[in-house]
Write a protein that holds these residues in place. Sequence first.
Motif, PDB file in Angstrom:
ATOM      1  N   ASN A 145     -50.437  21.572  28.868  1.00 16.23           N
ATOM      2  CA  ASN A 145     -50.451  22.556  27.771  1.00 16.23           C
ATOM      3  C   ASN A 145     -49.497  23.711  28.064  1.00 16.23           C
ATOM      4  N   ALA A 146     -49.524  24.199  29.319  1.00 16.63           N
ATOM      5  CA  ALA A 146     -48.654  25.328  29.680  1.00 16.63           C
ATOM      6  C   ALA A 146     -47.198  24.973  29.383  1.00 16.63           C
ATOM      7  N   ILE A 147     -46.824  23.748  29.723  1.00 26.61           N
ATOM      8  CA  ILE A 147     -45.434  23.333  29.477  1.00 26.61           C
ATOM      9  C   ILE A 147     -45.170  23.184  27.982  1.00 26.61           C
ATOM     10  N   ARG A 148     -46.120  22.554  27.290  1.00 21.77           N
ATOM     11  CA  ARG A 148     -45.914  22.286  25.860  1.00 21.77           C
ATOM     12  C   ARG A 148     -45.870  23.540  25.004  1.00 21.77           C
ATOM     13  N   ILE A 156     -43.941  28.559  34.866  1.00 17.86           N
ATOM     14  CA  ILE A 156     -45.313  28.054  34.960  1.00 17.86           C
ATOM     15  C   ILE A 156     -45.763  28.260  36.413  1.00 17.86           C
ATOM     16  N   ASN A 157     -46.929  28.863  36.571  1.00 11.54           N
ATOM     17  CA  ASN A 157     -47.488  29.077  37.906  1.00 11.54           C
ATOM     18  C   ASN A 157     -48.773  28.291  38.071  1.00 11.54           C
ATOM     19  N   THR A 174     -45.512  31.681  30.749  1.00  4.12           N
ATOM     20  CA  THR A 174     -44.870  32.799  30.051  1.00  4.12           C
ATOM     21  C   THR A 174     -44.555  32.365  28.624  1.00  4.12           C
ATOM     22  N   GLY A 175     -45.486  31.625  28.028  1.00  3.60           N
ATOM     23  CA  GLY A 175     -45.254  31.008  26.723  1.00  3.60           C
ATOM     24  C   GLY A 175     -45.621  31.877  25.538  1.00  3.60           C
ATOM     25  N   GLY A 231     -47.653  35.277  27.160  1.00  3.82           N
ATOM     26  CA  GLY A 231     -48.090  34.106  27.913  1.00  3.82           C
ATOM     27  C   GLY A 231     -49.599  34.041  28.070  1.00  3.82           C
ATOM     28  N   SER A 232     -50.051  32.994  28.753  1.00  3.39           N
ATOM     29  CA  SER A 232     -51.485  32.742  28.887  1.00  3.39           C
ATOM     30  C   SER A 232     -51.845  32.434  30.325  1.00  3.39           C
TER      31      SER A 232
END
Length: 247
Positions: A145-148, A156-157, A174-175, A231-232
Amino acid sequence: KQKLLISRDITSYERIDAMRRDFIANVSHELRTPLTVISGYLEMLSAESEIDLEMQRHALTAMTEQAARMQHLVEDLLTLSRLENTLNKLNESSVDIASILRELRTEAESLSGGRHTIHLGIDSEDQILGSREELRSAFGNLVSNAIRYTPEGGEINIHWEVKDGKGMFYVRDTGMGIEPEHIPRLTERFYRVDNSRSRQTGGTGLGLAIVKHILNRHQARLKINSEVGKGSEFCIQFPEKRLISKQ
Ligand code: ADP
Protein backbone atom coordinates in the motif's frame (compact mmCIF):
# COMPACT_ATOMS: atom_id res chain seq x y z
CA LYS A 1 -36.38 -6.69 30.26
CA GLN A 2 -37.23 -9.63 28.04
CA LYS A 3 -38.75 -7.28 25.48
CA LEU A 4 -35.68 -5.07 25.47
CA LEU A 5 -33.44 -8.05 24.86
CA ILE A 6 -35.53 -9.22 21.91
CA SER A 7 -35.59 -5.79 20.30
CA ARG A 8 -31.84 -5.46 20.71
CA ASP A 9 -31.36 -8.91 19.13
CA ILE A 10 -33.49 -7.86 16.19
CA THR A 11 -31.48 -4.67 15.64
CA SER A 12 -28.21 -6.54 15.72
CA TYR A 13 -29.67 -9.20 13.41
CA GLU A 14 -30.79 -6.47 11.03
CA ARG A 15 -27.37 -4.87 11.14
CA ILE A 16 -25.60 -8.14 10.36
CA ASP A 17 -28.07 -8.84 7.59
CA ALA A 18 -27.49 -5.38 6.08
CA MET A 19 -23.73 -5.94 6.22
CA ARG A 20 -24.13 -9.30 4.50
CA ARG A 21 -26.24 -7.74 1.75
CA ASP A 22 -23.72 -4.92 1.32
CA PHE A 23 -20.90 -7.41 1.06
CA ILE A 24 -22.64 -9.48 -1.61
CA ALA A 25 -23.50 -6.34 -3.57
CA ASN A 26 -19.86 -5.22 -3.41
CA VAL A 27 -18.46 -8.58 -4.50
CA SER A 28 -20.94 -8.78 -7.38
CA HIS A 29 -20.08 -5.29 -8.51
CA GLU A 30 -16.33 -5.94 -8.32
CA LEU A 31 -16.71 -9.10 -10.42
CA ARG A 32 -19.15 -7.64 -12.90
CA THR A 33 -16.86 -4.83 -14.04
CA PRO A 34 -13.97 -7.02 -15.31
CA LEU A 35 -16.44 -9.56 -16.71
CA THR A 36 -18.15 -6.83 -18.73
CA VAL A 37 -14.81 -5.77 -20.22
CA ILE A 38 -13.84 -9.35 -21.08
CA SER A 39 -17.18 -10.21 -22.68
CA GLY A 40 -17.12 -6.95 -24.63
CA TYR A 41 -13.79 -7.76 -26.24
CA LEU A 42 -14.76 -11.40 -26.84
CA GLU A 43 -17.90 -10.26 -28.61
CA MET A 44 -15.89 -7.87 -30.77
CA LEU A 45 -13.28 -10.52 -31.63
CA SER A 46 -15.91 -13.06 -32.64
CA ALA A 47 -18.16 -10.63 -34.54
CA GLU A 48 -15.61 -9.02 -36.81
CA SER A 49 -13.91 -11.13 -39.46
CA GLU A 50 -10.88 -8.94 -40.03
CA ILE A 51 -9.27 -7.36 -37.03
CA ASP A 52 -5.84 -5.84 -37.36
CA LEU A 53 -3.00 -7.22 -35.29
CA GLU A 54 -2.69 -4.14 -33.10
CA MET A 55 -6.33 -4.30 -32.09
CA GLN A 56 -6.05 -8.02 -31.36
CA ARG A 57 -3.06 -7.36 -29.12
CA HIS A 58 -4.88 -4.55 -27.35
CA ALA A 59 -7.90 -6.79 -26.70
CA LEU A 60 -5.71 -9.61 -25.38
CA THR A 61 -3.83 -7.30 -23.02
CA ALA A 62 -7.04 -5.81 -21.67
CA MET A 63 -8.62 -9.23 -21.15
CA THR A 64 -5.50 -10.58 -19.42
CA GLU A 65 -5.48 -7.58 -17.05
CA GLN A 66 -9.13 -8.00 -16.16
CA ALA A 67 -8.75 -11.75 -15.62
CA ALA A 68 -5.83 -11.05 -13.26
CA ARG A 69 -7.98 -8.57 -11.38
CA MET A 70 -10.74 -11.15 -10.89
CA GLN A 71 -8.19 -13.73 -9.79
CA HIS A 72 -6.70 -11.34 -7.24
CA LEU A 73 -10.17 -10.57 -5.88
CA VAL A 74 -11.13 -14.24 -5.56
CA GLU A 75 -7.83 -15.00 -3.79
CA ASP A 76 -8.39 -12.16 -1.31
CA LEU A 77 -11.96 -13.33 -0.70
CA LEU A 78 -10.76 -16.86 0.04
CA THR A 79 -8.06 -15.54 2.39
CA LEU A 80 -10.63 -13.42 4.21
CA SER A 81 -13.07 -16.28 4.63
CA ARG A 82 -10.29 -18.55 5.93
CA LEU A 83 -9.28 -15.89 8.47
CA GLU A 84 -12.88 -15.24 9.54
CA ASN A 85 -13.44 -18.91 10.28
CA THR A 86 -12.82 -19.11 14.02
CA LEU A 87 -12.34 -22.89 13.78
CA ASN A 88 -9.15 -22.17 11.84
CA LYS A 89 -6.55 -22.16 14.60
CA LEU A 90 -3.39 -20.10 14.40
CA ASN A 91 -0.39 -22.10 13.23
CA GLU A 92 2.10 -20.76 15.79
CA SER A 93 5.87 -20.80 15.85
CA SER A 94 8.68 -18.41 16.73
CA VAL A 95 8.70 -15.97 13.80
CA ASP A 96 11.90 -14.16 12.81
CA ILE A 97 10.58 -10.70 11.97
CA ALA A 98 13.96 -9.46 10.68
CA SER A 99 14.02 -12.16 8.00
CA ILE A 100 10.47 -11.28 6.87
CA LEU A 101 11.48 -7.62 6.61
CA ARG A 102 14.51 -8.44 4.45
CA GLU A 103 12.31 -10.49 2.12
CA LEU A 104 9.78 -7.66 1.96
CA ARG A 105 12.42 -5.10 1.08
CA THR A 106 13.38 -7.14 -2.00
CA GLU A 107 9.71 -7.46 -2.93
CA ALA A 108 9.12 -3.75 -2.37
CA GLU A 109 12.06 -2.84 -4.60
CA SER A 110 10.68 -4.92 -7.42
CA LEU A 111 7.14 -3.56 -6.95
CA SER A 112 8.48 0.00 -6.94
CA GLY A 113 10.68 -0.57 -9.98
CA GLY A 114 13.14 2.08 -8.79
CA ARG A 115 10.50 4.79 -8.41
CA HIS A 116 10.94 5.06 -4.61
CA THR A 117 13.74 4.98 -2.07
CA ILE A 118 13.19 2.13 0.36
CA HIS A 119 14.80 2.16 3.82
CA LEU A 120 14.89 -0.79 6.19
CA GLY A 121 15.61 -0.44 9.92
CA ILE A 122 15.89 -3.47 12.18
CA ASP A 123 16.47 -2.41 15.80
CA SER A 124 15.58 -5.68 17.46
CA GLU A 125 16.25 -9.36 16.90
CA ASP A 126 13.22 -10.27 19.03
CA GLN A 127 10.82 -12.71 17.46
CA ILE A 128 7.04 -13.03 17.59
CA LEU A 129 4.98 -16.03 18.56
CA GLY A 130 2.60 -16.37 15.63
CA SER A 131 2.03 -17.55 12.08
CA ARG A 132 4.91 -16.60 9.74
CA GLU A 133 2.68 -16.82 6.69
CA GLU A 134 0.00 -14.55 8.17
CA LEU A 135 2.43 -11.98 9.58
CA ARG A 136 4.29 -11.83 6.29
CA SER A 137 1.01 -11.24 4.50
CA ALA A 138 -0.05 -8.46 6.94
CA PHE A 139 3.30 -6.65 6.73
CA GLY A 140 3.44 -7.16 2.96
CA ASN A 141 0.00 -5.58 2.54
CA LEU A 142 1.09 -2.43 4.38
CA VAL A 143 4.34 -2.21 2.39
CA SER A 144 2.62 -2.64 -0.95
CA ASN A 145 0.00 0.00 0.00
CA ALA A 146 2.80 2.43 0.91
CA ILE A 147 4.28 1.97 -2.55
CA ARG A 148 0.94 2.10 -4.36
CA TYR A 149 -0.17 5.33 -2.65
CA THR A 150 3.17 7.15 -2.90
CA PRO A 151 4.08 8.98 -6.07
CA GLU A 152 7.38 8.55 -7.84
CA GLY A 153 10.38 9.93 -5.96
CA GLY A 154 8.86 9.21 -2.54
CA GLU A 155 10.39 7.39 0.40
CA ILE A 156 9.24 4.26 2.19
CA ASN A 157 10.53 3.35 5.65
CA ILE A 158 10.11 -0.16 7.03
CA HIS A 159 11.07 -0.53 10.68
CA TRP A 160 11.04 -3.11 13.52
CA GLU A 161 11.76 -2.31 17.14
CA VAL A 162 10.80 -3.25 20.70
CA LYS A 163 9.73 -0.34 22.85
CA ASP A 164 8.21 -0.32 26.35
CA GLY A 165 7.85 -4.08 26.15
CA LYS A 166 5.87 -3.93 22.89
CA GLY A 167 6.89 -5.18 19.44
CA MET A 168 6.42 -2.37 16.92
CA PHE A 169 6.39 -2.76 13.13
CA TYR A 170 6.22 0.50 11.16
CA VAL A 171 5.67 1.37 7.53
CA ARG A 172 6.01 5.09 6.79
CA ASP A 173 5.56 6.69 3.42
CA THR A 174 5.80 10.18 1.99
CA GLY A 175 2.70 9.60 -0.13
CA MET A 176 -0.66 11.24 -0.65
CA GLY A 177 -1.87 10.76 2.93
CA ILE A 178 -5.42 10.11 4.17
CA GLU A 179 -8.02 12.56 5.47
CA PRO A 180 -8.82 11.94 9.17
CA GLU A 181 -12.49 11.07 8.61
CA HIS A 182 -11.54 8.04 6.48
CA ILE A 183 -9.03 6.53 8.90
CA PRO A 184 -11.45 4.69 11.25
CA ARG A 185 -13.13 2.99 8.26
CA LEU A 186 -10.07 1.82 6.29
CA THR A 187 -10.17 -1.74 7.63
CA GLU A 188 -13.78 -2.26 6.48
CA ARG A 189 -14.15 -4.62 3.55
CA PHE A 190 -14.15 -2.71 0.22
CA TYR A 191 -13.72 0.68 1.89
CA ARG A 192 -11.53 2.90 -0.29
CA VAL A 193 -10.77 6.60 -0.21
CA ASP A 194 -10.37 6.78 -3.97
CA ASN A 195 -11.88 3.94 -5.97
CA SER A 196 -10.15 4.64 -9.25
CA ARG A 197 -6.68 5.01 -7.71
CA SER A 198 -7.12 1.75 -5.79
CA ARG A 199 -8.21 -0.18 -8.90
CA GLN A 200 -5.58 1.36 -11.17
CA THR A 201 -2.85 0.04 -8.89
CA GLY A 202 -4.41 -3.41 -8.65
CA GLY A 203 -6.20 -2.98 -5.30
CA THR A 204 -9.14 -5.16 -4.28
CA GLY A 205 -10.21 -3.01 -1.33
CA LEU A 206 -9.75 -6.03 0.95
CA GLY A 207 -6.09 -5.63 1.95
CA LEU A 208 -6.58 -3.81 5.26
CA ALA A 209 -9.58 -6.00 6.19
CA ILE A 210 -7.24 -8.99 5.83
CA VAL A 211 -4.57 -7.19 7.90
CA LYS A 212 -7.12 -6.49 10.67
CA HIS A 213 -8.15 -10.15 10.90
CA ILE A 214 -4.54 -11.34 11.03
CA LEU A 215 -3.75 -8.83 13.78
CA ASN A 216 -6.82 -9.84 15.82
CA ARG A 217 -5.61 -13.44 15.70
CA HIS A 218 -2.28 -12.23 17.17
CA GLN A 219 -3.82 -9.85 19.74
CA ALA A 220 -1.98 -7.08 17.89
CA ARG A 221 -3.25 -3.57 17.08
CA LEU A 222 -3.06 -1.32 14.06
CA LYS A 223 -2.41 2.41 14.54
CA ILE A 224 -2.69 4.79 11.61
CA ASN A 225 -1.32 8.34 11.51
CA SER A 226 -1.56 10.36 8.36
CA GLU A 227 -1.38 13.84 6.96
CA VAL A 228 -2.82 14.72 3.56
CA GLY A 229 -0.09 15.59 1.09
CA LYS A 230 2.67 14.55 3.49
CA GLY A 231 2.34 10.82 4.04
CA SER A 232 1.14 8.05 6.32
CA GLU A 233 2.40 5.84 9.09
CA PHE A 234 0.93 2.40 9.70
CA CYS A 235 2.11 0.82 12.94
CA ILE A 236 1.42 -2.70 14.20
CA GLN A 237 1.82 -3.18 17.96
CA PHE A 238 2.35 -6.66 19.41
CA PRO A 239 1.71 -7.24 23.12
CA GLU A 240 4.53 -8.39 25.41
CA LYS A 241 3.10 -11.91 25.65
CA ARG A 242 3.76 -12.40 21.91
CA LEU A 243 7.43 -11.35 22.14
CA ILE A 244 10.24 -13.91 22.23
CA SER A 245 13.37 -12.15 23.41
CA LYS A 246 16.63 -12.97 21.60
CA GLN A 247 18.84 -10.57 23.59
P1 ADP B 1 -6.89 -1.25 -1.64
O1 ADP B 1 -6.82 -2.55 -2.35
O2 ADP B 1 -7.93 -0.34 -2.18
O3 ADP B 1 -5.55 -0.59 -1.49
P2 ADP B 1 -6.82 -1.62 1.25
O4 ADP B 1 -7.80 -2.30 2.14
O5 ADP B 1 -5.42 -2.12 1.26
O6 ADP B 1 -7.46 -1.64 -0.19
O7 ADP B 1 -6.80 -0.08 1.65
C1 ADP B 1 -8.03 0.63 1.80
C2 ADP B 1 -7.86 2.09 1.38
O8 ADP B 1 -6.99 2.75 2.32
C3 ADP B 1 -7.20 2.29 0.03
O9 ADP B 1 -8.12 2.20 -1.03
C4 ADP B 1 -6.62 3.70 0.19
O10 ADP B 1 -7.62 4.65 -0.07
C5 ADP B 1 -6.26 3.78 1.67
N1 ADP B 1 -4.82 3.54 1.93
C6 ADP B 1 -4.24 2.40 2.36
N2 ADP B 1 -2.91 2.55 2.53
C7 ADP B 1 -2.63 3.83 2.22
C8 ADP B 1 -1.42 4.63 2.20
N3 ADP B 1 -0.23 4.12 2.56
N4 ADP B 1 -1.52 5.94 1.82
C9 ADP B 1 -2.72 6.46 1.47
N5 ADP B 1 -3.89 5.77 1.46
C10 ADP B 1 -3.86 4.48 1.83
